[in-house]
Design an enzyme around this catalytic site. Structure first.
Site, PDB file in Angstrom:
ATOM      1  N   ARG A 192      37.103 -11.896 -11.723  1.00 34.70           N
ATOM      2  CA  ARG A 192      35.757 -11.932 -11.196  1.00 34.70           C
ATOM      3  C   ARG A 192      34.999 -12.561 -12.543  1.00 34.70           C
ATOM      4  NH1 ARG A 192      32.044  -6.770 -12.733  1.00 34.70           N
ATOM      5  NH2 ARG A 192      31.305  -6.791 -11.178  1.00 34.70           N
ATOM      6  N   HIS A 241      31.618 -14.787 -11.459  1.00 28.83           N
ATOM      7  CA  HIS A 241      29.877 -14.745 -11.898  1.00 28.83           C
ATOM      8  C   HIS A 241      29.662 -15.535 -12.735  1.00 28.83           C
ATOM      9  CE1 HIS A 241      29.492  -9.400 -11.537  1.00 28.83           C
ATOM     10  NE2 HIS A 241      30.073 -10.215 -11.049  1.00 28.83           N
ATOM     11  N   ASP A 242      30.713 -16.730 -13.467  1.00 32.38           N
ATOM     12  CA  ASP A 242      30.032 -17.479 -13.918  1.00 32.38           C
ATOM     13  C   ASP A 242      29.781 -18.457 -13.418  1.00 32.38           C
ATOM     14  OD1 ASP A 242      29.442 -19.898 -15.787  1.00 32.38           O
ATOM     15  OD2 ASP A 242      31.763 -20.624 -15.289  1.00 32.38           O
ATOM     16  N   VAL A 282      25.595 -18.385 -11.360  1.00 33.88           N
ATOM     17  CA  VAL A 282      25.090 -18.451 -11.869  1.00 33.88           C
ATOM     18  C   VAL A 282      24.983 -19.872 -12.817  1.00 33.88           C
ATOM     19  CG1 VAL A 282      23.500 -17.600 -13.881  1.00 33.88           C
ATOM     20  CG2 VAL A 282      25.024 -16.201 -12.609  1.00 33.88           C
ATOM     21  N   GLY A 336      25.540 -22.628 -11.628  1.00 36.35           N
ATOM     22  CA  GLY A 336      26.778 -22.924 -11.840  1.00 36.35           C
ATOM     23  C   GLY A 336      28.385 -22.719 -12.758  1.00 36.35           C
ATOM     24  N   ASP A 385      29.850 -23.299 -15.845  1.00 32.11           N
ATOM     25  CA  ASP A 385      29.683 -23.717 -17.123  1.00 32.11           C
ATOM     26  C   ASP A 385      29.865 -22.918 -17.629  1.00 32.11           C
ATOM     27  OD1 ASP A 385      27.366 -21.890 -16.954  1.00 32.11           O
ATOM     28  OD2 ASP A 385      25.701 -23.031 -17.137  1.00 32.11           O
ATOM     29  N   SER A 403      28.876 -19.943 -18.864  1.00 31.44           N
ATOM     30  CA  SER A 403      26.839 -19.379 -19.264  1.00 31.44           C
ATOM     31  C   SER A 403      27.555 -17.644 -19.380  1.00 31.44           C
ATOM     32  CB  SER A 403      26.436 -19.519 -17.994  1.00 31.44           C
ATOM     33  OG  SER A 403      26.654 -19.057 -17.241  1.00 31.44           O
ATOM     34  N   ASN A 439      26.898  -6.879 -14.923  1.00 26.25           N
ATOM     35  CA  ASN A 439      27.242  -7.531 -16.773  1.00 26.25           C
ATOM     36  C   ASN A 439      27.923  -6.493 -16.977  1.00 26.25           C
ATOM     37  OD1 ASN A 439      28.635  -9.926 -14.907  1.00 26.25           O
ATOM     38  ND2 ASN A 439      27.032 -10.866 -16.010  1.00 26.25           N
ATOM     39  N   PRO A 445      24.884 -11.612  -6.361  1.00 26.67           N
ATOM     40  CA  PRO A 445      25.468 -10.226  -4.262  1.00 26.67           C
ATOM     41  C   PRO A 445      25.902  -8.877  -5.190  1.00 26.67           C
ATOM     42  CG  PRO A 445      26.541 -12.348  -4.846  1.00 26.67           C
ATOM     43  CD  PRO A 445      26.065 -12.513  -5.885  1.00 26.67           C
ATOM     44  N   HIS A 501      38.568  -8.615  -4.162  1.00 28.79           N
ATOM     45  CA  HIS A 501      38.550  -7.451  -4.104  1.00 28.79           C
ATOM     46  C   HIS A 501      39.442  -6.357  -3.591  1.00 28.79           C
ATOM     47  CE1 HIS A 501      34.020  -6.486  -4.227  1.00 28.79           C
ATOM     48  NE2 HIS A 501      34.537  -7.572  -4.918  1.00 28.79           N
ATOM     49  N   ASP A 544      41.577  -1.374  -4.053  1.00 32.19           N
ATOM     50  CA  ASP A 544      42.313  -1.240  -2.783  1.00 32.19           C
ATOM     51  C   ASP A 544      42.755  -0.499  -3.546  1.00 32.19           C
ATOM     52  OD1 ASP A 544      44.456  -1.595  -0.636  1.00 32.19           O
ATOM     53  OD2 ASP A 544      44.754  -3.596  -1.552  1.00 32.19           O
ATOM     54  N   ASP A 549      46.663  -9.355  -1.936  1.00 31.17           N
ATOM     55  CA  ASP A 549      47.448  -9.346  -0.574  1.00 31.17           C
ATOM     56  C   ASP A 549      46.611  -9.445   0.665  1.00 31.17           C
ATOM     57  OD1 ASP A 549      47.218  -6.241  -0.902  1.00 31.17           O
ATOM     58  OD2 ASP A 549      48.997  -5.874  -0.857  1.00 31.17           O
TER      59      ASP A 549
HETATM   60  C1  HEM Z   1      30.880 -10.270  -2.346  1.00 33.24           C
HETATM   61  C2  HEM Z   1      29.839  -9.920  -2.970  1.00 33.24           C
HETATM   62  C3  HEM Z   1      30.588  -9.063  -3.931  1.00 33.24           C
HETATM   63  C4  HEM Z   1      30.417  -8.034  -4.321  1.00 33.24           C
HETATM   64  C5  HEM Z   1      28.658  -7.498  -4.258  1.00 33.24           C
HETATM   65  C6  HEM Z   1      31.228  -7.151  -6.251  1.00 33.24           C
HETATM   66  C7  HEM Z   1      30.631  -6.046  -6.667  1.00 33.24           C
HETATM   67  C8  HEM Z   1      31.722  -5.808  -7.135  1.00 33.24           C
HETATM   68  C9  HEM Z   1      31.161  -4.591  -7.972  1.00 33.24           C
HETATM   69  C10 HEM Z   1      30.527  -3.842  -7.718  1.00 33.24           C
HETATM   70  C11 HEM Z   1      32.515  -4.464  -8.567  1.00 33.24           C
HETATM   71  C12 HEM Z   1      33.065  -2.877  -9.096  1.00 33.24           C
HETATM   72  C13 HEM Z   1      32.026  -3.305 -10.938  1.00 33.24           C
HETATM   73  C14 HEM Z   1      32.218  -2.611 -11.796  1.00 33.24           C
HETATM   74  O1  HEM Z   1      32.672  -0.789 -11.007  1.00 33.24           O
HETATM   75  O2  HEM Z   1      32.195  -1.928 -13.189  1.00 33.24           O
HETATM   76  C15 HEM Z   1      33.376  -5.153  -8.241  1.00 33.24           C
HETATM   77  C16 HEM Z   1      34.339  -5.644  -8.748  1.00 33.24           C
HETATM   78  C17 HEM Z   1      35.535  -7.300  -8.385  1.00 33.24           C
HETATM   79  N1  HEM Z   1      34.657  -7.991  -8.060  1.00 33.24           N
HETATM   80 FE1  HEM Z   1      33.780  -8.340  -7.164  1.00 33.24          FE
HETATM   81  N2  HEM Z   1      31.988  -8.092  -5.617  1.00 33.24           N
HETATM   82  C18 HEM Z   1      31.594  -9.157  -4.750  1.00 33.24           C
HETATM   83  C19 HEM Z   1      32.787 -10.509  -4.684  1.00 33.24           C
HETATM   84  C20 HEM Z   1      33.351 -10.523  -5.346  1.00 33.24           C
HETATM   85  C21 HEM Z   1      34.376 -11.790  -5.774  1.00 33.24           C
HETATM   86  C22 HEM Z   1      33.689 -13.558  -5.209  1.00 33.24           C
HETATM   87  C23 HEM Z   1      35.194 -11.761  -6.151  1.00 33.24           C
HETATM   88  C24 HEM Z   1      35.903 -12.797  -6.716  1.00 33.24           C
HETATM   89  C25 HEM Z   1      36.867 -14.460  -5.720  1.00 33.24           C
HETATM   90  C26 HEM Z   1      35.058 -10.432  -6.746  1.00 33.24           C
HETATM   91  C27 HEM Z   1      35.896 -10.111  -7.629  1.00 33.24           C
HETATM   92  C28 HEM Z   1      36.109  -8.706  -7.912  1.00 33.24           C
HETATM   93  C29 HEM Z   1      37.195  -8.217  -8.575  1.00 33.24           C
HETATM   94  C30 HEM Z   1      38.598  -8.931  -8.716  1.00 33.24           C
HETATM   95  C31 HEM Z   1      36.863  -6.958  -9.223  1.00 33.24           C
HETATM   96  C32 HEM Z   1      37.697  -5.916  -9.971  1.00 33.24           C
HETATM   97  C33 HEM Z   1      37.167  -6.371 -11.832  1.00 33.24           C
HETATM   98  C34 HEM Z   1      37.830  -5.104 -12.374  1.00 33.24           C
HETATM   99  O3  HEM Z   1      38.807  -4.274 -12.396  1.00 33.24           O
HETATM  100  O4  HEM Z   1      37.804  -5.626 -13.835  1.00 33.24           O
HETATM  101  N3  HEM Z   1      34.085 -10.230  -6.368  1.00 33.24           N
HETATM  102  N4  HEM Z   1      32.862  -6.279  -7.583  1.00 33.24           N
END
Ligand code: HEM
Ligand SMILES: *[C@@H]1O[C@H](CO)[C@@H](O)[C@H](O)[C@H]1NC(C)=O
Ligand SMILES: *[C@@H]1O[C@H](CO)[C@@H](O)[C@H](O)[C@H]1NC(C)=O
Ligand SMILES: *[C@@H]1O[C@H](CO)[C@@H](O)[C@H](O)[C@H]1NC(C)=O
Length: 343
Positions: free
Chosen positions: A73, A77-78, A81, A83, A85, A87, A105, A173, A204, A256, A264
């Site tokens: 994640r 997030h890097d 924002v 690119g 980098d 940041s 964040n 996003p 996710h 999940d 998976d």
């Molecule tokens: C498509 C738009 C996306 C949205 C709106 C989104 C939003 C979120 C939110 C709200 C959380 C939970 C944060 C929290 O409860 O503190 C989360 C967790 C997470 N996101 Fe996304 N996300 C997106 C895309 C992505 C992408 C592209 C990836 C990686 C390729 C990703 C990987 C993850 C992972 C692995 C977690 C769990 C992190 C942890 O357990 O520390 N997400 N995301």
């Protein structure tokens, strides 16, 4: 694992290796104009870079099973924002407010001490060589692979930027974004608004999420005082137990629940039965506009883990290529990931 002596004989590996060769020729020719990332970037200067990062991650994982999810994640997030980098790793300095304080964040992004530990180990082995932005890219790949997901050849050679943007981080996003907004944000990041969006959302498939991001879906969706109709009733009952109406919004849930720490394709099989956690997850399948855009891709990944893994690896390479800093006048290899070097 992602090694430069690419033992993986996949189509992807071959493609990336070809890209790498081009990069090396340009370096060797001394006629490089626009530097490109390449797989073998640290082969001469820090040949053990990837295994050093892997060692730090494996160690961290022993006491923190969530760390792999948290690290991928951070790379996302890097890259979204300014690119890729580094940041996202910076603390506030010189009038730049830290991206860590932006809403997506704050109280949410984690894994910074592990990035710092990887940086420290790399500074021991090869001082001043491996950028923090590259550490995030390497860590993302290792994290996916050690969780059961696909591997890919990580392109390297990013420098760390000298700026950050809290304002752009606010615009990442969001969990309440509808499909059109999600698609626009992916396009704006120079990614594809269907395949990359659906594949990368598959991140996710592991990790944790706070109750505050689902309570509206459980109790008052779009101000209707009703639950989100696209939320499976049994899953809603389950989540209502875990996330009571006026409970602690920071309580954690599995993104999940079927396989919480495994990479998976269950993210997609969940979406098929209305068991996406976030609104932004379920929209990919259930938004009215999804049937001609993202839903068929969800269906494809739900029925073929192989198809998902191949797309995911490709999209991660694309995401890792968002506006990397390669011009030395615009970047540096940071000594500590939270600070630019002259601060
Ligand atoms: C498509 C738009 C996306 C949205 C709106 C989104 C939003 C979120 C939110 C709200 C959380 C939970 C944060 C929290 O409860 O503190 C989360 C967790 C997470 N996101 Fe996304 N996300 C997106 C895309 C992505 C992408 C592209 C990836 C990686 C390729 C990703 C990987 C993850 C992972 C692995 C977690 C769990 C992190 C942890 O357990 O520390 N997400 N995301
Ligand atoms: C970050 O979150 C904490 C509590 O969750 C809050 O007290 C703090 O004001 C937030 N920081 C910023 C910069 O919004
Ligand atoms: C689009 O991307 C630029 C940087 O490339 C960023 O400054 C801007 O905030 C983004 N806009 C939206 C709507 O995401
Ligand atoms: C439900 O949401 C609407 C709009 O966001 C808000 O005005 C209303 O007060 C909420 N209802 C409850 C019971 O929280």
């Amino acid at each position: 694992m992602a090694s430069s002596s690419s033992s993986r004989v996949s189509q992807l590996g071959v493609k990336a290796a070809l890209l790498a060769a081009v990069c090396l020729v340009l370096h060797g020719g001394g006629s490089m104009t626009a530097a490109e990332l390449c797989v073998g970037y640290y082969d001469d200067t820090c040949p053990d870079a990837i295994s050093i990062v892997q060692g730090v991650l494996e160690e961290a994982h022993q006491s923190d099973p969530r760390i792999f999810a948290s690290l991928i994640r951070l790379h996302f997030h890097d890259c979204f924002v300014q690119g890729c980098d580094g940041s996202v790793l910076l603390d506030t300095f010189d009038g730049f407010e830290s991206e860590k304080d932006a809403r997506p964040n704050n109280g949410s992004a984690r894994g910074f001490p592990v990035v710092d530990a990887a940086k420290a180990a790399l500074e021991d082995a090869c001082p001043g060589v491996v950028s923090c932005a590259d550490i995030l890219a390497i860590a993302a790949e290792i994290s996916v692979e050690l969780s059961g997901g696909p591997g890919w050849s990580v392109l390297l050679g990013r420098l760390d930027g000298l700026t950050s943007s809290k304002a752009d981080a606010e615009n990442l996003p969001g969990p309440f974004d509808g499909l059109p907004v999600l698609r626009a944000k992916f396009r704006n990041a120079t990614l594809d608004d269907t395949t990359d969006l659906v594949a990368l959302s598959g991140g996710h498939t592991f990790g944790r999420v706070q109750c505050q991001f689902v309570t509206a879906r459980l109790y008052n969706f779009s101000g209707t005082n009703q639950p989100d109709p696209t939320l499976n009733p049994a899953y809603r009952a389950f989540l209502s137990q875990r996330c009571p109406r006026n409970g602690d919004g920071s309580s954690l849930n599995d993104l999940d629940p079927s396989t919480p720490d495994t990479f998976d394709n269950n993210y997609y099989t969940n979406l098929e039965v209305n068991r996406g956690f976030l609104q932004s997850d379920q929209e990919l399948k259930s938004d009215p506009g999804a049937s001609t855009t993202t839903a068929p891709i969800v269906d494809r990944f739900a029925s073929s883990q192989d198809a998902f893994f191949r797309s995911f690896a490709q999209s991660m390479i694309k995401m890792g290529n968002i506006r990397p800093v390669t011009d030395p006048s615009l970047g540096e290899v940071r000594t500590q990931c939270a600070f630019v070097n002259d601060s």
